[in-house]
Design an enzyme around this catalytic site. Structure first.
Site, mmCIF file in Angstrom:
data_model
loop_
_atom_site.group_PDB
_atom_site.id
_atom_site.type_symbol
_atom_site.label_atom_id
_atom_site.label_comp_id
_atom_site.label_asym_id
_atom_site.label_seq_id
_atom_site.Cartn_x
_atom_site.Cartn_y
_atom_site.Cartn_z
ATOM 1 N N GLY A 88 -4.225 -8.569 10.708
ATOM 2 C CA GLY A 88 -2.843 -8.982 10.950
ATOM 3 C C GLY A 88 -2.660 -9.257 12.440
ATOM 4 N N ASP A 136 1.352 -0.348 9.586
ATOM 5 C CA ASP A 136 1.618 0.924 10.271
ATOM 6 C C ASP A 136 3.114 1.258 10.208
ATOM 7 O OD1 ASP A 136 1.375 3.130 11.922
ATOM 8 O OD2 ASP A 136 0.492 2.061 13.611
ATOM 9 N N ILE A 138 0.824 -1.220 0.000
ATOM 10 C CA ILE A 138 0.000 0.000 0.000
ATOM 11 C C ILE A 138 0.858 1.270 0.000
ATOM 12 C CG2 ILE A 138 -0.299 0.282 2.514
ATOM 13 C CD1 ILE A 138 -3.342 0.646 1.909
#
Ligand code: ADP
Length: 169
Positions: free
Chosen positions: A117, A32, A9
């Site tokens: 996840g 993240d 992404i």
């Protein structure tokens, strides 16, 4: 329009990418960590000013060094077996991200598979919630936003693709 694509992404040149963040918004592992690394240290500086984010909510920052203009930081639930409002909180994380996108004039947005996840939400159940929440929202708002679901693994890609094909919008 909602489409599945496979990839990283952080590489996508869209108006906004969504981060599967945690309540602190101060960075973590998984997607993240990848987003913070690719965006550079200014992203953490911007996140520090936001005062965290509740589960099921979303907040926006610039994308800094990313190809995407913005990052929308959404917080999905930790999976505890399904009886602690996980479905509703996951749906809310998608919906709030889309609302924040709309408020900011965003026309293209890419989501990772929020909560599936480290947070342990089952991928099949999460993908159905993601797709129905996005489709409902686009329909309600008569929105022409382009929405991409980004699968990081081939397995996730196949699961999401099948759900989209089984129940075409
Ligand atoms: P959560 O804590 O919400 O479960 P994770 O980051 O652990 O968030 O995982 C969410 C999803 O993001 C998982 O499917 C994981 O494989 C995926 N993911 C990890 N890195 C990337 C990346 N660079 N691009 C897209 N998806 C990613």
């Amino acid at each position: 329009m909602v489409k599945v694509i496979r990839g990283d992404i952080t590489q996508l040149k869209v108006d906004a990418i969504v981060n599967a963040a945690n309540n602190t918004l101060l960075g973590g592992g998984g997607v993240d960590g990848a987003i913070h690394r690719a965006a550079g240290p200014e992203l953490l500086q911007a996140c520090r000013t936001l005062g965290g984010c509740r589960t099921g909510d979303a907040k926006i920052t610039p994308g800094f060094a990313l190809p995407a203009t913005y990052v929308i930081h959404a917080v999905g639930p930790v999976w505890h077996g399904g009886k602690q409002e996980e479905d509703a909180l996951l749906s809310s994380a998608y919906r709030r991200s889309l609302e924040v996108a709309r408020e900011n004039g965003i026309h293209s947005i890419a989501f990772p598979s929020i909560s599936t996840g480290a947070y342990g939400f089952p991928i099949d159940r999460a993908s159905k919630i993601a797709i129905s929440t996005i489709r409902d929202y686009l329909h309600e708002c008569k929105s022409v936003m382009e929405v991409f679901l980004v699968a990081f693994s081939e397995g996730d890609f196949q699961i999401i693709k099948q759900i989209l094909e089984r129940d075409p919008a």
